[in-house]
Every structure is written in structure tokens, then in C-alpha cells.
Design a protein around this motif. Structure first.
Motif, PDB file in Angstrom:
ATOM      1  N   LEU A  53       0.807  -1.389   0.134  1.00  0.00           N
ATOM      2  CA  LEU A  53       0.042  -0.067   0.002  1.00  0.00           C
ATOM      3  C   LEU A  53       0.911   1.311   0.136  1.00  0.00           C
ATOM      4  N   MET A  56       2.361   1.965  -3.575  1.00  0.00           N
ATOM      5  CA  MET A  56       1.163   2.445  -4.603  1.00  0.00           C
ATOM      6  C   MET A  56       0.962   4.001  -3.978  1.00  0.00           C
ATOM      7  N   LYS A  57       0.931   4.198  -2.730  1.00  0.00           N
ATOM      8  CA  LYS A  57       0.798   5.715  -2.406  1.00  0.00           C
ATOM      9  C   LYS A  57       1.991   6.391  -2.888  1.00  0.00           C
ATOM     10  N   PHE A  60       1.654   6.926  -6.897  1.00  0.00           N
ATOM     11  CA  PHE A  60       0.571   7.795  -7.207  1.00  0.00           C
ATOM     12  C   PHE A  60       1.093   9.183  -7.008  1.00  0.00           C
ATOM     13  N   LYS A  75       2.823   4.778 -14.025  1.00  0.00           N
ATOM     14  CA  LYS A  75       1.225   4.619 -13.776  1.00  0.00           C
ATOM     15  C   LYS A  75       0.360   4.310 -15.048  1.00  0.00           C
ATOM     16  N   TYR A  90      -4.020  -0.777 -11.699  1.00  0.00           N
ATOM     17  CA  TYR A  90      -3.580  -2.109 -10.850  1.00  0.00           C
ATOM     18  C   TYR A  90      -2.246  -3.020 -11.353  1.00  0.00           C
ATOM     19  N   TRP A 109      -5.054   1.475  -7.401  1.00  0.00           N
ATOM     20  CA  TRP A 109      -6.088   2.531  -6.939  1.00  0.00           C
ATOM     21  C   TRP A 109      -7.001   2.705  -7.818  1.00  0.00           C
ATOM     22  N   GLU A 111      -9.773   5.769  -9.045  1.00  0.00           N
ATOM     23  CA  GLU A 111      -9.692   7.418  -9.082  1.00  0.00           C
ATOM     24  C   GLU A 111     -11.197   7.480  -9.531  1.00  0.00           C
ATOM     25  N   PRO A 116      -8.135   9.486  -5.591  1.00  0.00           N
ATOM     26  CA  PRO A 116      -7.543   8.273  -5.506  1.00  0.00           C
ATOM     27  C   PRO A 116      -8.068   7.317  -4.132  1.00  0.00           C
ATOM     28  N   TYR A 117      -8.516   6.305  -4.452  1.00  0.00           N
ATOM     29  CA  TYR A 117      -8.730   5.250  -3.299  1.00  0.00           C
ATOM     30  C   TYR A 117      -7.979   4.083  -3.480  1.00  0.00           C
ATOM     31  N   PHE A 118      -6.920   3.984  -2.742  1.00  0.00           N
ATOM     32  CA  PHE A 118      -6.085   2.788  -2.851  1.00  0.00           C
ATOM     33  C   PHE A 118      -6.698   1.488  -2.059  1.00  0.00           C
ATOM     34  N   PHE A 119      -5.727   0.362  -2.950  1.00  0.00           N
ATOM     35  CA  PHE A 119      -6.329  -0.916  -2.527  1.00  0.00           C
ATOM     36  C   PHE A 119      -5.166  -1.852  -2.685  1.00  0.00           C
TER      37      PHE A 119
END
Length: 153
Positions: A53, A56-57, A60, A75, A90, A109, A111, A116-119
Motif C-alpha cells: 500500500l 502504491m501511494k 501515485f 502509472k 493495478y 488504486w 480514481e 484516489p482510493y488505494f487498495f
């Protein structure tokens, strides 16, 4: 993902340079082991979902120690779906643990409305069950249940 391509890239990078970057990124347990072209496949490197996680952040938000152009290329490579409601980015991974069970990953993530919402999805299953398609199907069901894909988040 084309494993032979990534293996060739890893061989060209070389063990010393790869180790430098794993250490610099504080990526998992930083372990390459004996094989430069399969440490991410043979369960040598170990990562937690929180570490995935974090990467990824940092990717981004262009916070990894690479040029902005490199961030943007990665990206773009990760972007899998894009429409008026959302963009879904992803990377998947699949390996086996010491018991021979599969370990499947999906990290990235989604968007919606420029947010953005990360997973991180990490799955484990016996080797006779295919996780290849199951990972993405499950991810999309989870995101849908959380109200994504409609452009309203």
C-alpha cells in the motif's frame, strides 16, 4: 505481465543495482537471494500488504526516488480501465508459498472525481484453484460493494 520480459530486465539491472534499489525503497525484506531473475516469483522477497500500500501511494503521488517521467510511465502501464466515471489502475502478482499454496496480489488504486482510493488484495489458495481471474473478479466485487464504478465517490 510478461514474466520472461521482467526476468530479462532484472538480469540486465544486475544484482548489485537491484539490491541498492530494494534497500533504497525499503521494499519488503529487501531479499534477492541467489537468483536475480526470480526473487519476486520464488517467495524470496516478502512484503506485507501495508508495504505494498505504501509503495502504491508513493508511486501515485510521485514520491519514489525516480524521475517524474518514470512515475508517469509506470502509472500509464498500470491503467487498466478508464471511462467518464472512474480510472482503475493495478498490478497483479502470483507466486507460491513454502507449502505450495498460491499467493495472489492485486495492488493499485481507483480514481473517482479526481480522488484516489488505494487498495491491496492478497489472496492465498491451494495450487489446484486458479487465482488468475479470481483476483480481479473479487477486487471488482469488493469495489462495487463499496460504491465504486458509478462516479459518485
Amino acid at each position: 505481465s510478461i514474466v520472461p520480459y521482467y526476468q530479462e530486465v532484472a538480469r540486465r539491472i544486475g544484482k548489485d543495482t537491484m539490491q541498492f534499489w530494494l534497500d533504497s525503497l525499503q521494499y519488503g525484506n529487501h531479499s534477492i537471494g541467489k537468483s536475480i531473475d526470480s526473487f519476486w516469483l520464488n517467495n524470496t522477497i516478502k512484503l506485507t500488504p501495508d508495504e505494498q500500500l505504501g509503495i502504491m501511494k508513493r508511486l501515485f503521488f510521485n514520491q519514489l526516488p525516480f524521475q517524474k517521467r518514470t512515475h508517469e510511465i509506470v502509472k500509464r502501464m498500470m491503467l487498466r480501465e478508464s471511462n467518464a466515471n472512474y480510472q482503475l489502475s493495478y498490478k497483479t502478482g502470483l507466486t507460491y508459498n513454502e507449502k505450495g499454496d498460491q499467493l495472489g496480489w492485486v495492488v493499485g488504486w481507483i480514481e473517482e472525481n479526481k480522488h484516489p482510493y488505494f487498495f491491496v488484495l492478497n489472496m492465498e489458495a491451494p495450487s489446484n484453484i486458479s487465482l488468475v481471474d479470481t483476483r480481479i473478479s473479487l477486487l471488482k466485487k469488493i469495489l462495487s460493494n463499496q460504491g465504486f464504478f458509478e462516479g459518485k465517490r
